[in-house]
Write a protein that holds these residues in place. Structure first.
Motif, mmCIF file in Angstrom:
data_model
loop_
_atom_site.group_PDB
_atom_site.id
_atom_site.type_symbol
_atom_site.label_atom_id
_atom_site.label_comp_id
_atom_site.label_asym_id
_atom_site.label_seq_id
_atom_site.Cartn_x
_atom_site.Cartn_y
_atom_site.Cartn_z
ATOM 1 N N LEU A 70 -14.062 87.262 -10.810
ATOM 2 C CA LEU A 70 -14.343 87.408 -12.246
ATOM 3 C C LEU A 70 -14.992 88.757 -12.544
ATOM 4 N N GLY A 71 -15.575 89.332 -11.528
ATOM 5 C CA GLY A 71 -16.277 90.600 -11.713
ATOM 6 C C GLY A 71 -17.583 90.452 -12.462
ATOM 7 N N ARG A 72 -18.173 89.262 -12.409
ATOM 8 C CA ARG A 72 -19.457 89.074 -13.084
ATOM 9 C C ARG A 72 -20.261 87.959 -12.428
ATOM 10 N N VAL A 73 -21.449 87.732 -12.966
ATOM 11 C CA VAL A 73 -22.336 86.697 -12.449
ATOM 12 C C VAL A 73 -22.239 85.461 -13.341
ATOM 13 N N VAL A 74 -22.230 84.286 -12.729
ATOM 14 C CA VAL A 74 -22.257 83.047 -13.516
ATOM 15 C C VAL A 74 -23.568 82.314 -13.267
ATOM 16 N N VAL A 75 -23.960 81.461 -14.235
ATOM 17 C CA VAL A 75 -25.227 80.732 -14.141
ATOM 18 C C VAL A 75 -24.962 79.259 -13.883
ATOM 19 N N ASN A 76 -25.746 78.654 -13.008
ATOM 20 C CA ASN A 76 -25.756 77.205 -12.889
ATOM 21 C C ASN A 76 -26.915 76.714 -13.752
ATOM 22 N N LEU A 77 -26.580 76.248 -14.951
ATOM 23 C CA LEU A 77 -27.639 75.893 -15.909
ATOM 24 C C LEU A 77 -28.475 74.711 -15.450
ATOM 25 N N ASP A 78 -27.908 73.850 -14.594
ATOM 26 C CA ASP A 78 -28.692 72.728 -14.086
ATOM 27 C C ASP A 78 -29.772 73.190 -13.119
ATOM 28 N N GLU A 79 -29.554 74.322 -12.466
ATOM 29 C CA GLU A 79 -30.536 74.838 -11.518
ATOM 30 C C GLU A 79 -31.525 75.797 -12.172
ATOM 31 N N CYS A 80 -31.114 76.426 -13.277
ATOM 32 C CA CYS A 80 -31.950 77.467 -13.884
ATOM 33 C C CYS A 80 -33.262 76.879 -14.408
ATOM 34 N N PHE A 81 -34.383 77.465 -13.967
ATOM 35 C CA PHE A 81 -35.698 77.016 -14.435
ATOM 36 C C PHE A 81 -36.158 77.812 -15.666
ATOM 37 N N GLY A 82 -35.393 78.819 -16.038
ATOM 38 C CA GLY A 82 -35.721 79.569 -17.251
ATOM 39 C C GLY A 82 -36.904 80.499 -17.129
ATOM 40 N N CYS A 83 -37.185 80.969 -15.906
ATOM 41 C CA CYS A 83 -38.353 81.833 -15.703
ATOM 42 C C CYS A 83 -38.093 83.256 -16.185
ATOM 43 N N GLY A 84 -36.841 83.661 -16.195
ATOM 44 C CA GLY A 84 -36.491 84.974 -16.717
ATOM 45 C C GLY A 84 -36.786 86.146 -15.803
ATOM 46 N N THR A 85 -37.155 85.906 -14.543
ATOM 47 C CA THR A 85 -37.448 87.046 -13.658
ATOM 48 C C THR A 85 -36.201 87.859 -13.354
ATOM 49 N N CYS A 86 -35.025 87.233 -13.398
ATOM 50 C CA CYS A 86 -33.772 87.949 -13.103
ATOM 51 C C CYS A 86 -33.558 89.113 -14.069
ATOM 52 N N ARG A 87 -34.133 89.002 -15.281
ATOM 53 C CA ARG A 87 -33.932 90.062 -16.281
ATOM 54 C C ARG A 87 -34.487 91.399 -15.813
ATOM 55 N N HIS A 88 -35.550 91.355 -14.972
ATOM 56 C CA HIS A 88 -36.140 92.612 -14.504
ATOM 57 C C HIS A 88 -35.156 93.415 -13.661
ATOM 58 N N ALA A 89 -34.193 92.716 -13.017
ATOM 59 C CA ALA A 89 -33.266 93.417 -12.122
ATOM 60 C C ALA A 89 -32.046 93.961 -12.865
#
Lengths: 289, 84
Positions: free
Chosen positions: A249-268
């Motif tokens: 797909l050439g992109r990243v997908v999210v597993n919403l059931d696993e996501c804790f919503g901390c938002g640390t990924c945004r820093h990268a």
């Protein structure tokens, strides 16, 4: 909003309610004595018995027929206990929620009761034998921890200002540590941690054994498929395996059931492809914390 | 399912003030990828509740053990054993 917002949020999020941070609450419930008792031997919390069972091999015990279900019910009751007969030497009434940096800044800047201290993280000490000063505690708990030399970094100023607390939390958040806010005991709020999974005692019990010691944040992450370049930088930041790069797909997908919503990924993310959206705005996640 | 794993620590070689002090060693705690060990004060000892000196390691999250045997290899006094 989960049950705890309804009960202790006064119409908003539980951790945005100033009442839950007040010294009056701590004094009324005599929490200084309670927390002293709890913190003196907090590392022993896992070997304390629930219903006659210690947490040694908890995974196996929770799988046992009948006893496993009773044990789970009892443990949940203990974790969320608001009763008068809370036992300070266990983790009674001690649970929290993941929150993004923005919310944590609001708490440290406005709501947290002084004095604010930064002390060694107890979970990393228990699980890895590592002393890292990244736990921010406030209110009457500060005075309690100051008396315990093993939590106080030597040769440093452990009492910090609101601005310092915000700066240190942001530094930890950029490292990939997950910010979380804690009732201890409910409804008194006195800690903002920078957690790692599975070293954090709360995340360990939640993720590996399904006990509700930590609730997911009020948000989840959303990837903008137009902006994402598939560089995978965010994947390394996630403590919960919620992000996955899909080369085709050439992109990243999210597993919403696993996501804790901390938002640390945004820093990268260098492409501005990640943003937090309210958990309630995703129909399948409504009420699922 | 992997079945039950038993990880045991010989407290005559490590912890409780005898042998190695796990607070200084902590090799098993750091070698374990799933982090199944915890470090805690030895229970039942009330010498100094503010600054406890007797500590031990307990293998606690046994169901998460993958039997990689890294803890056995890394222990300097051979106190860890893994059985199944």
């Amino acid at each position: 909003m989960c049950d705890w917002c309804t009960k202790h949020g006064d119409g908003g999020k539980w951790y945005m309610n100033a009442k839950n941070y007040s010294n009056e609450l701590a004094h009324r419930e005599n929490l200084e004595a309670y927390l002293t008792e709890q913190w003196r031997a907090f590392e022993q919390v896992y070997i304390r018995k629930i219903m006659g069972f210690s947490s040694v091999d908890l995974g196996h015990k929770l799988q046992m027929p009948i006893i496993g279900r009773l044990l789970r019910w009892n443990a949940e009751k203990m974790i969320h206990s608001e009763g008068k007969h809370r036992n300070p030497v266990r983790g009674d009434g001690h649970f929290g929620q993941v929150l993004p940096l923005e919310d944590a800044k609001l708490i440290l800047g406005n709501l947290a009761a002084e004095p604010i201290i930064e002390n060694y993280c107890m979970c990393r000490w228990m699980q890895r034998g590592i002393k890292e000063a990244c736990c921010i505690n406030f209110g009457v708990l500060s005075g309690v921890i100051e008396k315990l030399p093993r939590f106080i970094p030597p040769n440093s100023q452990h009492r910090i200002t609101r601005e310092e607390a915000i700066a240190r939390l942001e530094r930890n958040n950029r490292k990939g540590y997950v910010a979380s806010v804690w009732f201890q005991p409910v409804p008194y709020i006195n800690a903002i941690c920078s957690c790692e999974n599975p070293e954090c005692g709360g995340l360990r019990l939640r993720r590996d054994f399904g006990l509700m010691t930590v609730y997911k944040a009020e948000y989840v992450i959303e990837v903008d498929p137009e902006r994402c370049q598939g560089c995978k930088s965010c994947v390394a930041m996630c403590q919960f395996n919620a992000l996955r790069a899909v080369p085709s797909l050439g992109r990243v997908v999210v597993n919403l059931d696993e996501c804790f919503g901390c938002g640390t990924c945004r820093h990268a993310c260098r492409h501005g492809a990640l943003r937090l959206i309210p958990r309630e705005s995703v129909p399948g996640l409504r009420g699922r914390y | 399912m992997r079945g039950r794993t038993r990880v045991e620590i010989d407290y005559s070689k490590c912890g409780d003030g005898k042998g190695v002090d796990p607070r200084e060693c902590a090799k098993c705690l750091r070698a374990c990828d799933p982090a199944i060990f915890i470090l805690h004060q030895t229970p039942g000892v009330k010498l100094d509740p503010w600054d406890p000196q007797l500590w031990r390691v307990t293998p606690i999250w046994l169901s998460l053990c993958t039997r990689c045997m890294k803890c056995v290899g890394v222990c300097p006094v051979g106190a860890v054993s893994v059985r199944w």
